[in-house]
Design a protein around this motif. Structure first.
Motif, short mmCIF file in Angstrom:
data_model
loop_
_atom_site.label_atom_id
_atom_site.label_comp_id
_atom_site.label_asym_id
_atom_site.label_seq_id
_atom_site.Cartn_x
_atom_site.Cartn_y
_atom_site.Cartn_z
N ASN A 63 2.67 1.31 -3.58
CA ASN A 63 1.45 2.21 -4.22
C ASN A 63 0.59 1.41 -5.12
N ILE B 72 0.86 -1.19 0.12
CA ILE B 72 -0.12 -0.04 0.24
C ILE B 72 0.80 1.30 0.25
N ASN B 73 1.77 1.19 0.71
CA ASN B 73 2.82 2.54 0.97
C ASN B 73 3.83 2.71 0.11
N THR B 74 4.63 1.55 0.03
CA THR B 74 5.92 1.54 -0.69
C THR B 74 5.53 1.25 -2.39
N THR C 114 7.39 -1.73 -10.86
CA THR C 114 7.90 -1.43 -9.32
C THR C 114 8.57 -2.76 -8.82
N ALA D 295 -5.83 -2.73 -1.74
CA ALA D 295 -5.81 -1.66 -2.33
C ALA D 295 -6.48 -1.63 -3.70
N THR E 207 -2.67 -0.06 -6.79
CA THR E 207 -3.84 0.88 -6.85
C THR E 207 -4.83 -0.09 -7.67
N SER F 166 11.42 -1.34 1.46
CA SER F 166 10.22 -1.01 2.26
C SER F 166 10.72 -1.41 3.62
#
Length: 361
Positions: free
Chosen positions: A176, A172-174, A274, A202, A178, A304
């Motif tokens: 991203n 979710i954070n590193t 990524t 996510a 979607t 992360s």
């Protein structure tokens, strides 16, 4: 007044852990004493026991914990006695260059309690990740306490204190991740399965779980994987490419942390995709990649650390999602045990028999 409690201590390299009497001091400036209700058995605790993190024995082990604030020291405003909290090892300073730039999740000067906890003979203990929660009570910096909804089960909530948060945050954070993304996760232990749950949360359309153990792949499906790949039987990169229609995944998360799995992640991602490294390598590991491939494939190569987590931001939201039935933290609790069975829990974890054993106090 200082008080005595029971706690699990690693006395030397690879020696069996022992339940000892621990002296907890009265909380001082900026500190809190927390009555621990539950604490997960994490690989990091095993690394401490094996001497792989530090040689500052004896260690008071345990860090994935939730409990009730019992008392606070001078100047504490974040929490109050009676609050239900998750403990974290990221008490941010608010003053370093990362904090001043509005990026406190990268804080370069995190801190723990200033006073030591000790054995009854005065021997100072090194608390695992500054927490030391395989104990009936522990002393932490108040900033290590994040207040959350007390309706949450302590055994599930405490897991956000380390491994599950690392996995969720890696997606979710590193990463991203979607809506509509394709995601592959290499390694389906506690962190990897949390990354799978995070990717589904996510909105990822396709989540591919990769492991060498069919039992872990079954768990991964239960936590949201849409496809599984057993790397013992097949080429991981080709399998991920085939499952994504040819190009590879938008985000590939390496939850193992070995050069060979990182290379798989690198080549299994789409162009401009990524790679996220959340598995922890050992110091001697080296990575070799053609620099032209690094340049030519574009995208992002990220690490992360703790899921780029900011506890005060992330823990309450994730607990709310858990209570709404949208994040199944209970699925990560394989068994509950007492303080006296931590050594056996390490053996089960080492052999891949559990996602998490959780000590209940």
């Amino acid at each position: 007044m200082a008080q005595e409690v029971r706690g699990v201590v690693a006395l030397g390299v690879d020696k069996p852990v022992a339940v000892e009497t621990i002296v907890i001091p009265e909380p001082g400036l900026g500190e809190a004493v927390v009555k621990v209700q539950a604490c997960g058995v994490c690989h990091t605790d095993l690394h401490y026991k094996q001497g792989g993190i530090s040689d500052a024995f004896p260690f008071l082990l345990g860090h994935e914990a939730a409990g009730i604030v019992e008392s606070i020291g001078e100047g504490v405003t974040e929490v109050a006695p009676g609050d239900f909290v998750i403990l974290n090892w990221r008490a941010v300073c608010g003053r370093c260059r990362a904090c001043r730039r509005g990026r406190p999740w990268y804080c370069f000067s995190t801190h723990n309690a200033a006073q030591p906890m000790t054995l009854t003979d005065g021997t100072k203990l090194s608390p695992a990740l500054g927490i030391g929660a395989f104990a009936e009570k522990t002393l932490v910096a108040a900033g290590q306490c994040t207040k959350v909804d007390p309706a949450a089960a302590p055994a599930a909530a405490g897991l956000l204190g380390c491994g599950v948060m690392a996995g969720l945050g890696s997606a979710i954070n590193t990463g991203n991740v979607t809506r509509g993304d394709s995601v592959a996760v290499i390694g389906c232990g506690g962190v990897g399965n949390a990354a799978i749950a995070g990717a589904r949360l996510a909105g990822a359309a396709k989540v591919i779980a990769v492991d060498l153990d069919d039992r872990k792949l079954e768990q991964a499906r239960a936590l949201g994987a849409t496809h599984t790949v057993n790397g013992r039987d097949t080429d991981v990169v080709k399998s991920i490419q085939e499952l994504t229609g040819g190009p590879g995944a938008d985000v590939v998360i390496d939850a193992v942390g070995r050069p060979e799995t990182y290379e798989q992640a690198f080549y299994a991602r789409d162009l401009a995709g990524t790679v996220v490294l959340v598995g922890v390598p050992t110091p001697e590991m080296k990575l070799q990649l053609p620099l032209l491939d690094v340049f030519g494939r574009g995208g992002a190569l990220k690490s992360s650390w703790y899921g780029d987590c900011l506890p005060e931001r992330d823990f309450p939201v994730l607990i709310d999602l858990y209570l709404q039935g949208r994040l199944d933290l209970d699925a990560f609790v394989s068994e509950t045990i007492s303080l006296d069975h931590v050594e056996e829990a390490f053996a089960k974890m080492h052999h891949g028999q559990v996602l998490r054993s959780v000590v209940i106090l």
